[in-house]
Motif scaffolding. Structure first.
Motif, PDB file in Angstrom:
ATOM      1  N   CYS A   1     -18.735  15.232  -3.307  1.00 17.87           N
ATOM      2  CA  CYS A   1     -19.263  15.055  -1.828  1.00 17.87           C
ATOM      3  C   CYS A   1     -18.202  16.266  -0.975  1.00 17.87           C
ATOM      4  O   CYS A   1     -17.562  16.863  -1.700  1.00 17.87           O
TER       5      CYS A   1
ATOM      6  N   LEU B   1     -19.883  18.581  -5.659  1.00 19.40           N
ATOM      7  CA  LEU B   1     -21.101  17.925  -5.831  1.00 19.40           C
ATOM      8  C   LEU B   1     -21.957  18.523  -6.958  1.00 19.40           C
ATOM      9  O   LEU B   1     -22.481  19.420  -7.260  1.00 19.40           O
TER      10      LEU B   1
ATOM     11  N   SER C   1     -20.606   9.308  -4.586  1.00 17.54           N
ATOM     12  CA  SER C   1     -21.392  10.714  -3.992  1.00 17.54           C
ATOM     13  C   SER C   1     -22.257  10.424  -2.796  1.00 17.54           C
ATOM     14  O   SER C   1     -22.217   9.167  -2.418  1.00 17.54           O
TER      15      SER C   1
END
Length: 251
Positions: A20, A62, A87
């Motif tokens: 993230c 990511l 995430s």
């Protein structure tokens, strides 16, 4: 085997994507960022892609994992499943088709109840009408302070069976939060070496708004250097209320 978790409001975690980027104050001391760095050092395959050090970190780029989509089919015990504890499924770099694939797995495994939580509510709202919403999916947004209240408005526009708020870490009062259409509220303080203290009146005020609106309220922790340091009691009791909606109830 499903990955059991110590998170009080769920039972197992499932991470079809990992990684993230920081987007708001609630991200500043992200536990997942710290854990990803540790998992990378341990050689965990999912955490070998490094993110931008300005917004992410080691092992936290990511990354989608199509191979993980089959995992829930192998879980024999009906469970409450937190999707993407590591995430954000609605991150801009998660393809819409992959989000659809995750939703399809959820629909295909109605014995489980799935909880998805995002800070990227604008994308959630934007693509909501392109998704088929299973009855066993609860959709939530993080609301850490008054600056993030727009996420509640975005969530309200989504046709999820249960819409919920995660007000953790709670970083300020939420006196203006509108709970219309919201089915559950989680609140909690921050934990870790750089924790930001939560004021008791912020928590009590949020609980009172939930009681007035008849919205289930779950108080996770006061926080501190460790998650258990401050305990979980609010006015002498625990608050472990959950939504009554389950897949079985609507089958």
């Amino acid at each position: 085997m499903a990955t059991r978790t110590a998170i009080e409001w769920t039972e197992v975690t499932w991470n079809p994507s990992t990684g993230c980027d920081r987007i708001s104050a609630g991200c500043d001391n992200c536990y997942a960022l710290t854990l990803a760095k540790r998992l990378k050092a341990m050689g965990a395959a999912k955490y070998q892609n490094d993110g931008d050090p300005r917004t992410s970190g080691p092992g936290f780029q990511l990354t989608v994992h199509p191979s993980a989509l089959r995992q829930p089919y192998n879980w024999t015990t009906p469970s409450t499943v937190f999707v993407n504890s590591m995430s954000d499924l609605f991150h801009a770099r998660v393809p819409t088709d992959f989000v659809r694939d995750v939703f399809a797995v959820i629909a295909d495994t109605p014995q489980h109840t799935y909880q998805i939580l995002t800070k990227r509510s604008s994308r959630l709202r934007k693509i909501a009408d392109r998704l088929d919403w299973p009855r066993n999916l609860w959709m939530g947004v993080s609301v850490e302070d008054s600056a993030s209240l727009q996420r509640v408005e975005d969530l309200r526009a989504v046709p999820a069976a249960v819409r919920f708020l995660s007000c953790e870490p709670l970083l300020g009062p939420l006196n203006e939060v509108d709970l219309e259409g919201i089915g559950w509220v989680i609140a909690g303080g921050e934990s870790g070496p750089r924790f930001r203290p939560v004021a008791p009146e912020w928590v009590a005020g949020l609980r009172e708004r939930c009681l007035a609106a008849e919205v289930p309220f779950f108080f996770k922790q006061w926080g501190g250097r460790t998650p258990k340091q401050g305990g979980r009691l609010l006015d002498g009791r625990t608050w472990d209320q959950m939504p009554s909606h389950t897949p079985a109830a609507t089958a």
